[in-house]
Design an enzyme around this catalytic site. Sequence first.
Site, PDB file in Angstrom:
ATOM      1  N   LYS A 112      42.998  21.545  52.120  1.00 14.16           N
ATOM      2  CA  LYS A 112      43.934  20.642  52.799  1.00 14.16           C
ATOM      3  C   LYS A 112      45.313  21.305  52.903  1.00 14.16           C
ATOM      4  O   LYS A 112      45.914  21.363  53.976  1.00 14.16           O
ATOM      5  CB  LYS A 112      44.035  19.325  51.996  1.00 14.16           C
ATOM      6  CG  LYS A 112      44.956  18.314  52.645  1.00 14.16           C
ATOM      7  CD  LYS A 112      45.098  17.065  51.789  1.00 14.16           C
ATOM      8  CE  LYS A 112      46.091  17.313  50.681  1.00 14.16           C
ATOM      9  NZ  LYS A 112      46.407  16.142  49.880  1.00 14.16           N
ATOM     10  N   ASP A 141      43.926  14.224  54.646  1.00 11.28           N
ATOM     11  CA  ASP A 141      44.446  13.616  53.412  1.00 11.28           C
ATOM     12  C   ASP A 141      43.897  12.186  53.335  1.00 11.28           C
ATOM     13  O   ASP A 141      43.057  11.784  54.141  1.00 11.28           O
ATOM     14  CB  ASP A 141      45.978  13.686  53.378  1.00 11.28           C
ATOM     15  CG  ASP A 141      46.624  12.682  54.316  1.00 11.28           C
ATOM     16  OD1 ASP A 141      45.901  12.088  55.151  1.00 11.28           O
ATOM     17  OD2 ASP A 141      47.846  12.481  54.212  1.00 11.28           O
TER      18      ASP A 141
END
Length: 259
Positions: free
Chosen positions: A130, A148
């Site tokens: 991420k 997220d």
Amino acid sequence: MTTRSPETDLGRTRRARRIGRVLTETHPDAHCELDHSNALELSVATILSAQCTDKKVNEVTPKLFARYRTAADYAGADRAELEELIRPTGFYRNKTSSLINLGRALCERYDGEVPGRLADLVTLPGIGRKTANVILGNAFDVPGITVDTHFQRLVQRWGLTTETDPVKIEHAIGALYPKRDWTMLSHRIIFHGRRVCHARKPACGACTLAKLCPAYGTGPTDPVAAAKLLKGPRARDLAAAVGIDPDLVPQQAVAAEVP
Ligand code: SF4
């Protein structure tokens, strides 16, 4: 009685693109909310943002970035001093270790520079997939999708994927949009999640995506109740965008910190 036939792949792709276009109009201010001026600063800010609001990280980083300018500065940091500087972001002992180890790895393996490839970034301490996508998209202009918690919740509410694994979500959503749009799409989805489509009480009655969203009704549909749930400095513009009197948005909503 008529029953609605299941959505085809083409229908889903078209709806996804419409969602993307509405989000572009809804959040013209969408951007990476972590202040930074280069790839190293963004890497550090992203590590600090774990379990912490971007606003808090942005309060801490000006002093930190003035003191630590290079990967070598982090590699040779005085632990106690670094801990003290980043303490307000929480989990500061672990984060200090990550920053020192990141500085060391960059110096040992990449001549002190943050690499611009996903395969390299994910080998660095404190940087997962991420974070790597955030860095690629915002510091290197390489399109990346950032899955997220907000991104994950919203694409599932929209029925764009049933996947629950972040990497599978990344691929499933990536297939629905042109690659060049991935970075900004991620910002806009995250903006929408922070300001409108909250985890517990989404502002469905004040949402520009109401007609495209199968989860409409998860939160209040009454415009007055929904307007109070909007958040952030553009909360009144968001209300106006769906025809709600902006004065129905309370001042505390406008001043509210986005999660
Ligand atoms: S209609 Fe409700 S659930 Fe759907 S995106 Fe908007 S706020 Fe979220």
